[in-house]
Scaffold this motif. Structure first.
Motif, short mmCIF file in Angstrom:
data_model
loop_
_atom_site.label_atom_id
_atom_site.label_comp_id
_atom_site.label_asym_id
_atom_site.label_seq_id
_atom_site.Cartn_x
_atom_site.Cartn_y
_atom_site.Cartn_z
N LEU A 146 0.83 -1.20 0.00
CA LEU A 146 0.00 0.00 0.00
C LEU A 146 0.87 1.26 0.00
CD1 LEU A 146 -2.77 1.43 0.38
CD2 LEU A 146 -2.42 1.21 2.85
N HIS A 147 0.45 2.24 -0.80
CA HIS A 147 1.11 3.55 -0.83
C HIS A 147 0.03 4.61 -0.63
CE1 HIS A 147 4.82 1.79 -2.62
NE2 HIS A 147 3.94 0.96 -3.15
N VAL A 148 0.32 5.57 0.24
CA VAL A 148 -0.61 6.67 0.49
C VAL A 148 0.04 7.96 0.00
CG1 VAL A 148 -1.99 7.90 2.18
CG2 VAL A 148 -1.48 5.48 2.52
N SER A 149 -0.56 8.59 -1.01
CA SER A 149 -0.09 9.86 -1.53
C SER A 149 -0.87 10.97 -0.84
CB SER A 149 -0.31 9.90 -3.05
OG SER A 149 -0.12 11.20 -3.56
N LEU A 150 -0.16 11.97 -0.31
CA LEU A 150 -0.80 13.03 0.48
C LEU A 150 -0.27 14.39 0.06
CD1 LEU A 150 -0.15 11.01 3.64
CD2 LEU A 150 -2.44 11.93 3.28
N THR A 151 -1.13 15.40 0.05
CA THR A 151 -0.72 16.78 -0.21
C THR A 151 -1.40 17.69 0.81
OG1 THR A 151 -0.43 16.38 -2.57
CG2 THR A 151 -0.76 18.65 -1.90
N ASP A 152 -0.61 18.64 1.35
CA ASP A 152 -1.16 19.56 2.36
C ASP A 152 -1.34 20.93 1.74
OD1 ASP A 152 1.37 20.55 2.10
OD2 ASP A 152 2.01 20.10 4.14
N SER A 153 -1.68 21.92 2.60
CA SER A 153 -1.98 23.26 2.12
C SER A 153 -0.77 23.97 1.51
CB SER A 153 -2.56 24.11 3.25
OG SER A 153 -1.68 24.12 4.36
N GLU A 154 0.44 23.49 1.83
CA GLU A 154 1.65 24.05 1.22
C GLU A 154 1.91 23.40 -0.14
OE1 GLU A 154 3.32 26.57 2.63
OE2 GLU A 154 1.79 26.51 4.21
N GLN A 155 1.04 22.48 -0.53
CA GLN A 155 1.17 21.71 -1.77
C GLN A 155 2.47 20.92 -1.83
OE1 GLN A 155 -0.17 23.42 -5.42
NE2 GLN A 155 -1.72 24.68 -4.45
N GLU A 156 2.90 20.49 -0.66
CA GLU A 156 3.99 19.53 -0.60
C GLU A 156 3.44 18.14 -0.86
OE1 GLU A 156 7.20 20.29 2.53
OE2 GLU A 156 5.44 21.22 3.43
#
Length: 842
Positions: free
Chosen positions: A332-342
């Motif tokens: 399993l891989h979880v791709s995540l992006t936050d408000s800084e668009q990191e």
């Protein structure tokens, strides 16, 4: 110097490449010659034209208007070879990986989209180059629009170029007269029949002399030779139809902007991987040459350390908005992006187990107010239950904004960056939903429905395998009986499933009238056979034989293959398929269970509840007519429903001018057909076919109906006017249905658009009400901690598998939530039944 856009006809060029390039396969056995040839042509065109913009158009799987029109007249189109068919989705993925926009739209062929895009470009002062092997597109040629047509001669690809004067020089007609030419001579490669007996030379002479088919027909007695005159006189209807088929729509509702089509870096890492996987070694050099100028991809922070993961998840919980996507590649891989668009990618490894990652993701969703993802229903298998108010499904949002697209799947193939793409889309989609007045529809109906449908899919419906087997055997017995009767009546044994053999038996050997002969034989379509069935027992048997064989293959055999290990069928319920907002069912389709014939209805007997359970089936009574009464405001229809009158009997009394107690059963049936036909914008021709009456009688019925209910007439006319002015209609809950067909230059398509404008608000509102009822019934059962479950929705019908001990209470919940799902000027009524199987409950 003007800017330039290149527009490529995707199916035409891959088809030409498939037949022009020797067969190629990659290591996995995938045929690749069509893709390889397409890319070679595309790169050649780009090298020669050096455009600023690029887009590729494809037909959709669903038949477009012109296909439907042709098929209704003449038969189906030649199927695409499987070796080519498998290459088309791969080509689309490769082009998407290159950042090339794909033009696809339900109801429009690729050449409609190419024509519209080219004309819009010309109007904007941008030169257009259309690349296609389809001569229909020559009608688009101007001084600013050039058609480039690849031709393979002796293994070498040459490209013919056509501006307007080039068309005139090559074909002796103007670009717009290419349509007229095709109307007469036809085009077998594009399934345009033309006029039998008129070839290219005669067609060219006629158009050169008369300009249009209409003018030629007006002077038909002057036409020489006599063979051409008689052909046009006898088959002018085919010329008209062929002209419709050949005419390209220039007003498709395209949303493509030049910025979307701007040609940037095609040589992405993802595209390189595709070319490597496809074994296109010669093309890899292009990527290596472009490597120095490649823009840098956003940096991805790969998280594999437990402490780093803990810190990341802890920080993300404090965000106001995130986006996430899940994918599996050796874990399993979880791709995540936050408000800084990191961009972060946390992968299953060591202490970062699958369960740990899913638990942490669930915690984040419960804390962060807005969590975006694509296809949330699919994710619920991993993170359910979660706080549903916090989830935002970008595919459902995109569907509401434009329900006419064929697919809303996430197009980003760079899986670690998928969450970043989702994050960037969310603000735009949210703003559009707000601007279009559909945010409440999204938040309060569609997103809660994701959870309702997920639980329904997980529950499934139990099947009695033995009963299903016996049902199949009964069908086999009846099929064999019919086969024997048909052969005896025909006086010989033949293949009943062969339209060609059947046509010969019926229209040549047995001499039946009404046969339509085509190049491949007589048409034996259902509409032709139904007209003969009244006087011909063999035809009735053939129609029943077809029904029985379909029941056998689709249900008796088809359903058997869908039963899971738990003994239940877990159908998929789709939110983003229909333009009206109705839910659809696939894998298998349980909404299409036959209801017209008893043997078809009997299939419902194989669906049974679990032990200690019973089925409760609740069906809205005439919901669309009730919605019509409310939305039209017609006082007579509203009063009839408020007084609980028999609507069909009342309508019959008014339309046929007889006292209500003297209405005959036949008159009531006819009135019922009118009532429900009005909801679907039925024409006098359509009603005449349904009731087997003349078009004149049907027209009178409809006129009397509107005299009886004048509010309905003004309401429906108002819907069409609104759609013409605004381009769309809306349901009571704000759901929009665009109606681009109303801007078509084609009469039949405009007529279809008028019917869409009239029935979509009614059907769509009914669909919205049913969704509200589903959500409320589902939530009530959960809130009251019942073991009873909502398991199936079939248009206006809900099926609950209720524990025997809970059945009375579940009935109360069904009545309350379904009847109170909407506040209308007329009561919402339901028919509710119990049963030991679905047949009994229905």
């Amino acid at each position: 110097m003007s800017e330039k856009i290149v527009l490529i006809d995707g199916h035409s060029i891959i088809n030409r490449a498939f037949y022009g390039v020797p067969d190629l396969t990659n290591a996995e056995g995938l045929h690749t010659n069509g893709i390889y040839g397409f890319l070679n042509i595309m790169f050649r065109i780009l090298d020669e034209e050096k455009p600023e913009y690029l887009a590729v158009a494809f037909d959709l799987k669903a038949p477009t208007f012109r296909h439907k029109m042709y098929d209704a007249y003449k038969g189906t189109r030649k199927p695409m070879p499987e070796e080519l068919r498998e290459q088309v989705p791969v080509l689309k993925e490769l082009l998407t990986a290159m950042g090339i926009p794909l033009l696809m739209m339900e109801g429009y062929e690729a050449d409609d989209l190419l024509g519209t895009a080219a004309k819009k470009s010309e109007e904007a002062g941008v030169d257009a180059v259309i690349v296609s092997g389809d001569r229909d597109l020559l009608q688009l040629a101007t001084e600013k629009i050039m058609i480039r047509m690849p031709k393979t001669k002796r293994g070498v690809t040459e490209i013919e170029n056509y501006h307007a004067q080039d068309v005139k020089d090559a074909y002796q007609v103007t670009p717009s007269q290419i349509i007229e030419l095709k109307a007469l001579m036809g085009d077998a490669s594009d399934n345009i029949p033309g006029v039998p007996g008129i070839g290219e030379k005669t067609a060219t002479n006629l158009i050169a002399a008369y300009g249009t088919i209409e003018n030629a027909y007006a002077h038909v007695e002057e036409i020489k030779p006599n063979r051409a005159k008689e052909a046009l006189k006898n088959h002018y209807d085919m010329a008209e139809m062929s002209k419709e088929l050949a005419t390209i729509c220039l007003e498709a509702p395209l949303t493509l902007s030049f910025e979307d089509a701007r040609l940037t870096n095609l040589y992405t890492t993802e595209a390189y991987e595709w070319c490597r996987k496809l074994n296109f070694k010669k093309l890899l050099g292009r990527f290596e040459e472009a490597e120095a100028g490649k823009p840098a991809e956003p940096e991805v922070t790969m998280v594999t350390d437990f402490a780093e993961a803990e810190n990341l998840f802890s920080r993300l919980k404090n965000q106001k908005q995130i986006a996430f996507e899940l994918y599996y590649e050796e874990g399993l891989h979880v791709s995540l992006t936050d408000s800084e668009q990191e961009v972060f990618c946390v992968s299953e490894e060591g202490f970062l187990t699958e369960q740990y990652l899913l638990d942490k993701l669930r915690e984040i969703i419960e804390e962060v107010p807005l969590c975006g993802a694509s296809d949330v229903k699919k994710l619920l298998a991993f993170v359910h239950p979660v706080c549903r108010e916090h989830l935002f499904d970008i595919e459902i949002a995109a569907y509401l904004i434009n329900p006419l697209m064929s697919s809303y799947e996430h197009e980003d193939l760079k899986k670690p960056y998928a969450a970043l793409t989702t994050f960037k889309k969310m603000p735009e989609l949210l703003k559009k939903l707000d601007d279009m007045g559909m945010r409440k529809l999204f938040d309060e109906i569609e997103m809660p429905l994701v959870f309702t449908l997920y639980d329904m899919e997980q529950a499934g419906i139990r099947v009695n395998g033995e009963e299903l087997r016996e049902y199949g055997e009964a069908l086999v017995g009846r099929i064999e009986e019919l086969e024997k009767k048909i052969h005896e009546a025909a006086g010989e044994v033949f293949n009943i499933n062969s339209p060609k053999q059947l046509g010969v038996i019926l229209f040549e050997k047995m001499g039946m009238k009404g046969g339509k002969k085509t190049k491949t034989g007589y048409s034996t379509s259902a509409d032709i056979l139904e007209k003969l069935a009244g006087d011909q027992p063999i035809v009735r048997d053939i129609l029943e034989y077809r029904q029985m064989t379909k029941l056998k293959s689709t249900y008796a055999d088809g359903l058997a293959g869908c039963i899971a290990k738990d003994g239940r069928i877990h159908s998929k319920f789709n939110q983003t398929i229909t333009a009206t907002g109705r839910i659809s069912s696939t894998e298998p389709n349980l909404q299409n269970i036959p209801v017209r014939m008893e043997l078809g209805r009997l299939i419902r007997k194989v669906f049974i509840p679990a032990e200690d359970c019973i089925f409760l089936d609740a069906d809205y009574s005439q919901i669309e007519l009730r919605v019509l009464a409310h939305m039209s405001g017609d006082e007579k229809l509203i009063e009839a429903y408020q007084q609980a009158e028999d609507i069909h009997r009342l309508t019959a009394s008014q339309v046929f001018h007889v006292p209500i107690d003297e209405v005959t059963p036949q008159q009531r049936r006819n009135a019922k057909a009118v009532n429900f036909g009005i909801v679907y914008g039925i024409s006098s021709f359509g009603l005449s076919q349904d009731l087997s009456i003349s078009t004149k009688e049907a027209k009178e019925y409809i006129e009397r109906y509107f005299e009886t209910y004048p509010g309905i007439k003004s309401y429906l006319d108002g819907l069409v006017e609104h759609a013409k002015e605004e381009g769309y209609v809306t349901t009571m809950y704000g759901r929009r249905r665009p109606v681009p067909e109303l801007k078509s230059s084609n009469f039949m398509q405009r007529s279809f658009g008028e019917r869409v404008a009239m029935n979509s608000p009614i059907q769509g509102t009914a669909a919205d009400i049913i969704k509200i009822a589903m959500n409320r019934v589902h939530d009530r059962l959960r809130e009251e901690k019942m073991k009873s479950r909502l398991i199936l929705q079939v248009h206006d019908e809900l099926l609950v598998e209720a524990k025997l001990s809970e059945a009375d209470r579940v009935e109360e919940i069904l009545r309350e939530e379904m009847q109170q799902a909407a506040s209308l000027r007329v009561p919402l009524e339901i028919d509710l039944h119990r049963g030991k199987n679905w047949y009994e409950a229905k």
